[in-house]
Design a protein around this motif. Sequence first.
Motif, PDB file in Angstrom:
ATOM      1  N   GLU A 102       0.715  14.115  -7.365  1.00  0.00           N
ATOM      2  CA  GLU A 102       0.332  13.030  -7.882  1.00  0.00           C
ATOM      3  C   GLU A 102      -0.074  11.705  -7.900  1.00  0.00           C
ATOM      4  N   PHE A 103      -0.904  11.497  -7.823  1.00  0.00           N
ATOM      5  CA  PHE A 103      -1.367   9.974  -6.832  1.00  0.00           C
ATOM      6  C   PHE A 103      -1.662   8.736  -7.997  1.00  0.00           C
ATOM      7  N   PRO A 104      -0.965   7.353  -7.859  1.00  0.00           N
ATOM      8  CA  PRO A 104      -1.012   6.659  -8.592  1.00  0.00           C
ATOM      9  C   PRO A 104      -2.315   6.596  -9.235  1.00  0.00           C
ATOM     10  N   SER A 148       0.262  -1.196  -0.241  1.00  0.00           N
ATOM     11  CA  SER A 148      -0.190  -0.233  -0.444  1.00  0.00           C
ATOM     12  C   SER A 148       1.060   0.882  -0.128  1.00  0.00           C
ATOM     13  N   ARG A 149       0.561   1.765  -1.106  1.00  0.00           N
ATOM     14  CA  ARG A 149       0.929   3.559  -0.999  1.00  0.00           C
ATOM     15  C   ARG A 149       2.724   3.654  -1.491  1.00  0.00           C
ATOM     16  N   TRP A 150       3.241   2.414  -1.985  1.00  0.00           N
ATOM     17  CA  TRP A 150       4.656   2.011  -2.466  1.00  0.00           C
ATOM     18  C   TRP A 150       5.007   2.574  -4.165  1.00  0.00           C
ATOM     19  N   GLU A 151       3.398   2.424  -4.789  1.00  0.00           N
ATOM     20  CA  GLU A 151       3.244   2.889  -5.678  1.00  0.00           C
ATOM     21  C   GLU A 151       4.939   3.676  -6.909  1.00  0.00           C
ATOM     22  N   LYS A 152       5.264   4.318  -5.965  1.00  0.00           N
ATOM     23  CA  LYS A 152       6.066   4.979  -7.315  1.00  0.00           C
ATOM     24  C   LYS A 152       7.243   4.513  -6.948  1.00  0.00           C
ATOM     25  N   LYS A 153       7.164   4.521  -5.567  1.00  0.00           N
ATOM     26  CA  LYS A 153       9.120   3.625  -5.105  1.00  0.00           C
ATOM     27  C   LYS A 153       9.224   2.561  -5.713  1.00  0.00           C
ATOM     28  N   ALA A 154       8.446   1.390  -5.362  1.00  0.00           N
ATOM     29  CA  ALA A 154       8.746   0.655  -6.429  1.00  0.00           C
ATOM     30  C   ALA A 154       8.544   0.795  -7.854  1.00  0.00           C
ATOM     31  N   ASP A 155       8.283   1.602  -8.037  1.00  0.00           N
ATOM     32  CA  ASP A 155       8.678   1.914 -10.103  1.00  0.00           C
ATOM     33  C   ASP A 155       9.625   2.902 -10.043  1.00  0.00           C
ATOM     34  N   GLN A 156      10.243   3.582  -9.105  1.00  0.00           N
ATOM     35  CA  GLN A 156      11.723   3.404  -9.352  1.00  0.00           C
ATOM     36  C   GLN A 156      12.752   3.051  -9.101  1.00  0.00           C
ATOM     37  N   LEU A 157      12.679   1.533  -7.737  1.00  0.00           N
ATOM     38  CA  LEU A 157      13.458   1.492  -7.290  1.00  0.00           C
ATOM     39  C   LEU A 157      13.773   0.174  -8.546  1.00  0.00           C
ATOM     40  N   LEU A 158      12.261  -0.116  -8.990  1.00  0.00           N
ATOM     41  CA  LEU A 158      12.762  -1.488 -11.094  1.00  0.00           C
ATOM     42  C   LEU A 158      13.638  -0.439 -11.734  1.00  0.00           C
ATOM     43  N   LYS A 159      13.146   1.539 -12.116  1.00  0.00           N
ATOM     44  CA  LYS A 159      14.557   1.880 -12.862  1.00  0.00           C
ATOM     45  C   LYS A 159      15.526   2.480 -12.417  1.00  0.00           C
ATOM     46  N   GLU A 160      15.634   1.364 -11.141  1.00  0.00           N
ATOM     47  CA  GLU A 160      17.201   2.442 -11.370  1.00  0.00           C
ATOM     48  C   GLU A 160      17.781   0.959 -11.088  1.00  0.00           C
ATOM     49  N   PHE A 172       5.862   1.117 -15.725  1.00  0.00           N
ATOM     50  CA  PHE A 172       4.972   2.473 -15.852  1.00  0.00           C
ATOM     51  C   PHE A 172       3.806   2.629 -14.813  1.00  0.00           C
ATOM     52  N   CYS A 173       4.128   3.860 -13.850  1.00  0.00           N
ATOM     53  CA  CYS A 173       2.951   3.476 -13.044  1.00  0.00           C
ATOM     54  C   CYS A 173       1.954   5.003 -13.241  1.00  0.00           C
ATOM     55  N   PRO A 174       1.078   4.271 -13.684  1.00  0.00           N
ATOM     56  CA  PRO A 174       0.294   5.727 -14.078  1.00  0.00           C
ATOM     57  C   PRO A 174       0.147   6.523 -12.854  1.00  0.00           C
ATOM     58  N   VAL A 175       0.293   7.755 -12.841  1.00  0.00           N
ATOM     59  CA  VAL A 175      -0.496   9.115 -12.111  1.00  0.00           C
ATOM     60  C   VAL A 175      -1.143   9.784 -12.539  1.00  0.00           C
ATOM     61  N   VAL A 176      -2.450  10.495 -12.008  1.00  0.00           N
ATOM     62  CA  VAL A 176      -2.854  11.663 -12.001  1.00  0.00           C
ATOM     63  C   VAL A 176      -2.436  12.863 -11.260  1.00  0.00           C
ATOM     64  N   LYS A 177      -2.671  14.108 -11.633  1.00  0.00           N
ATOM     65  CA  LYS A 177      -2.159  15.164 -10.268  1.00  0.00           C
ATOM     66  C   LYS A 177      -3.106  15.676 -10.696  1.00  0.00           C
ATOM     67  N   THR A 178      -3.922  15.797  -8.808  1.00  0.00           N
ATOM     68  CA  THR A 178      -4.521  16.581  -8.512  1.00  0.00           C
ATOM     69  C   THR A 178      -4.475  17.724  -6.863  1.00  0.00           C
ATOM     70  N   GLN A 179      -5.222  18.476  -7.537  1.00  0.00           N
ATOM     71  CA  GLN A 179      -5.478  19.794  -6.111  1.00  0.00           C
ATOM     72  C   GLN A 179      -5.897  19.666  -4.891  1.00  0.00           C
ATOM     73  N   ARG A 180      -5.391  19.588  -4.256  1.00  0.00           N
ATOM     74  CA  ARG A 180      -5.462  18.956  -2.812  1.00  0.00           C
ATOM     75  C   ARG A 180      -5.211  20.823  -1.613  1.00  0.00           C
ATOM     76  N   LYS A 181      -6.370  20.823  -0.955  1.00  0.00           N
ATOM     77  CA  LYS A 181      -6.556  21.994  -0.340  1.00  0.00           C
ATOM     78  C   LYS A 181      -6.324  22.017   1.239  1.00  0.00           C
ATOM     79  N   TRP A 182      -5.187  22.321   2.010  1.00  0.00           N
ATOM     80  CA  TRP A 182      -4.465  22.042   3.070  1.00  0.00           C
ATOM     81  C   TRP A 182      -4.538  23.946   3.719  1.00  0.00           C
ATOM     82  N   ALA A 183      -4.793  23.250   4.665  1.00  0.00           N
ATOM     83  CA  ALA A 183      -5.309  24.720   5.766  1.00  0.00           C
ATOM     84  C   ALA A 183      -4.432  26.356   5.461  1.00  0.00           C
TER      85      ALA A 183
END
Length: 171
Positions: free
Chosen positions: A53-55, A17-29, A35-46
């Motif tokens: 980016e989320f997978p 869980s939540r390792w998609e981008k990290k595992a993608d990076q480790l494989l590429k290394e 290929f880890c498809p990601v989408v960009k989303t706006q998040r609002k903090w206080a």
Amino acid sequence: MTESVTKRKWYVVYTRSRWEKKADQLLKEQGIRSFCPVVKTQRKWADRNKTVEFPLFSSYLFVYADLREQVNVRQTAGIVNFVYHCGKPAVISENEIERIHDIIQCYPDVETMSLPAFQVGDKVKMKNGELMNWKGEIVEIHGKSVVMIIEPLNCALVAKVKVPRAALAIQ
């Protein structure tokens, strides 16, 4: 070396869980194409808004590997295992990988939903396309298509909608 051992294919792997981008990076290394498809989303903090980016597929990514490289994939931190179908690692065609890439380029707000999420009787709203913002009710489901009734101005329109999941939102 036989061709079946050295022939690379796209496979689906399951990650922690939540390792998609990290595992993608480790494989590429390691020199393994992934290929880890990601989408960009706006998040609002206080105190600010931020684009993150989320997978696209939670806990899944795709690897292009041959039989020898599969061992290295399995030993990579964050990789749980290959996804299996009929007792063999699930293979995805190059065309499907390209389609996923094209979809995330054309529809930056795309999201995935499991097919059972839509049921006959659900009220939905079109999120994009020519019928954008029209509301309707699903009356039939046929594979990856749905038949819905849209009732603007007291008239009924039956539309067969090909479902990339970005097209509909449950109301």
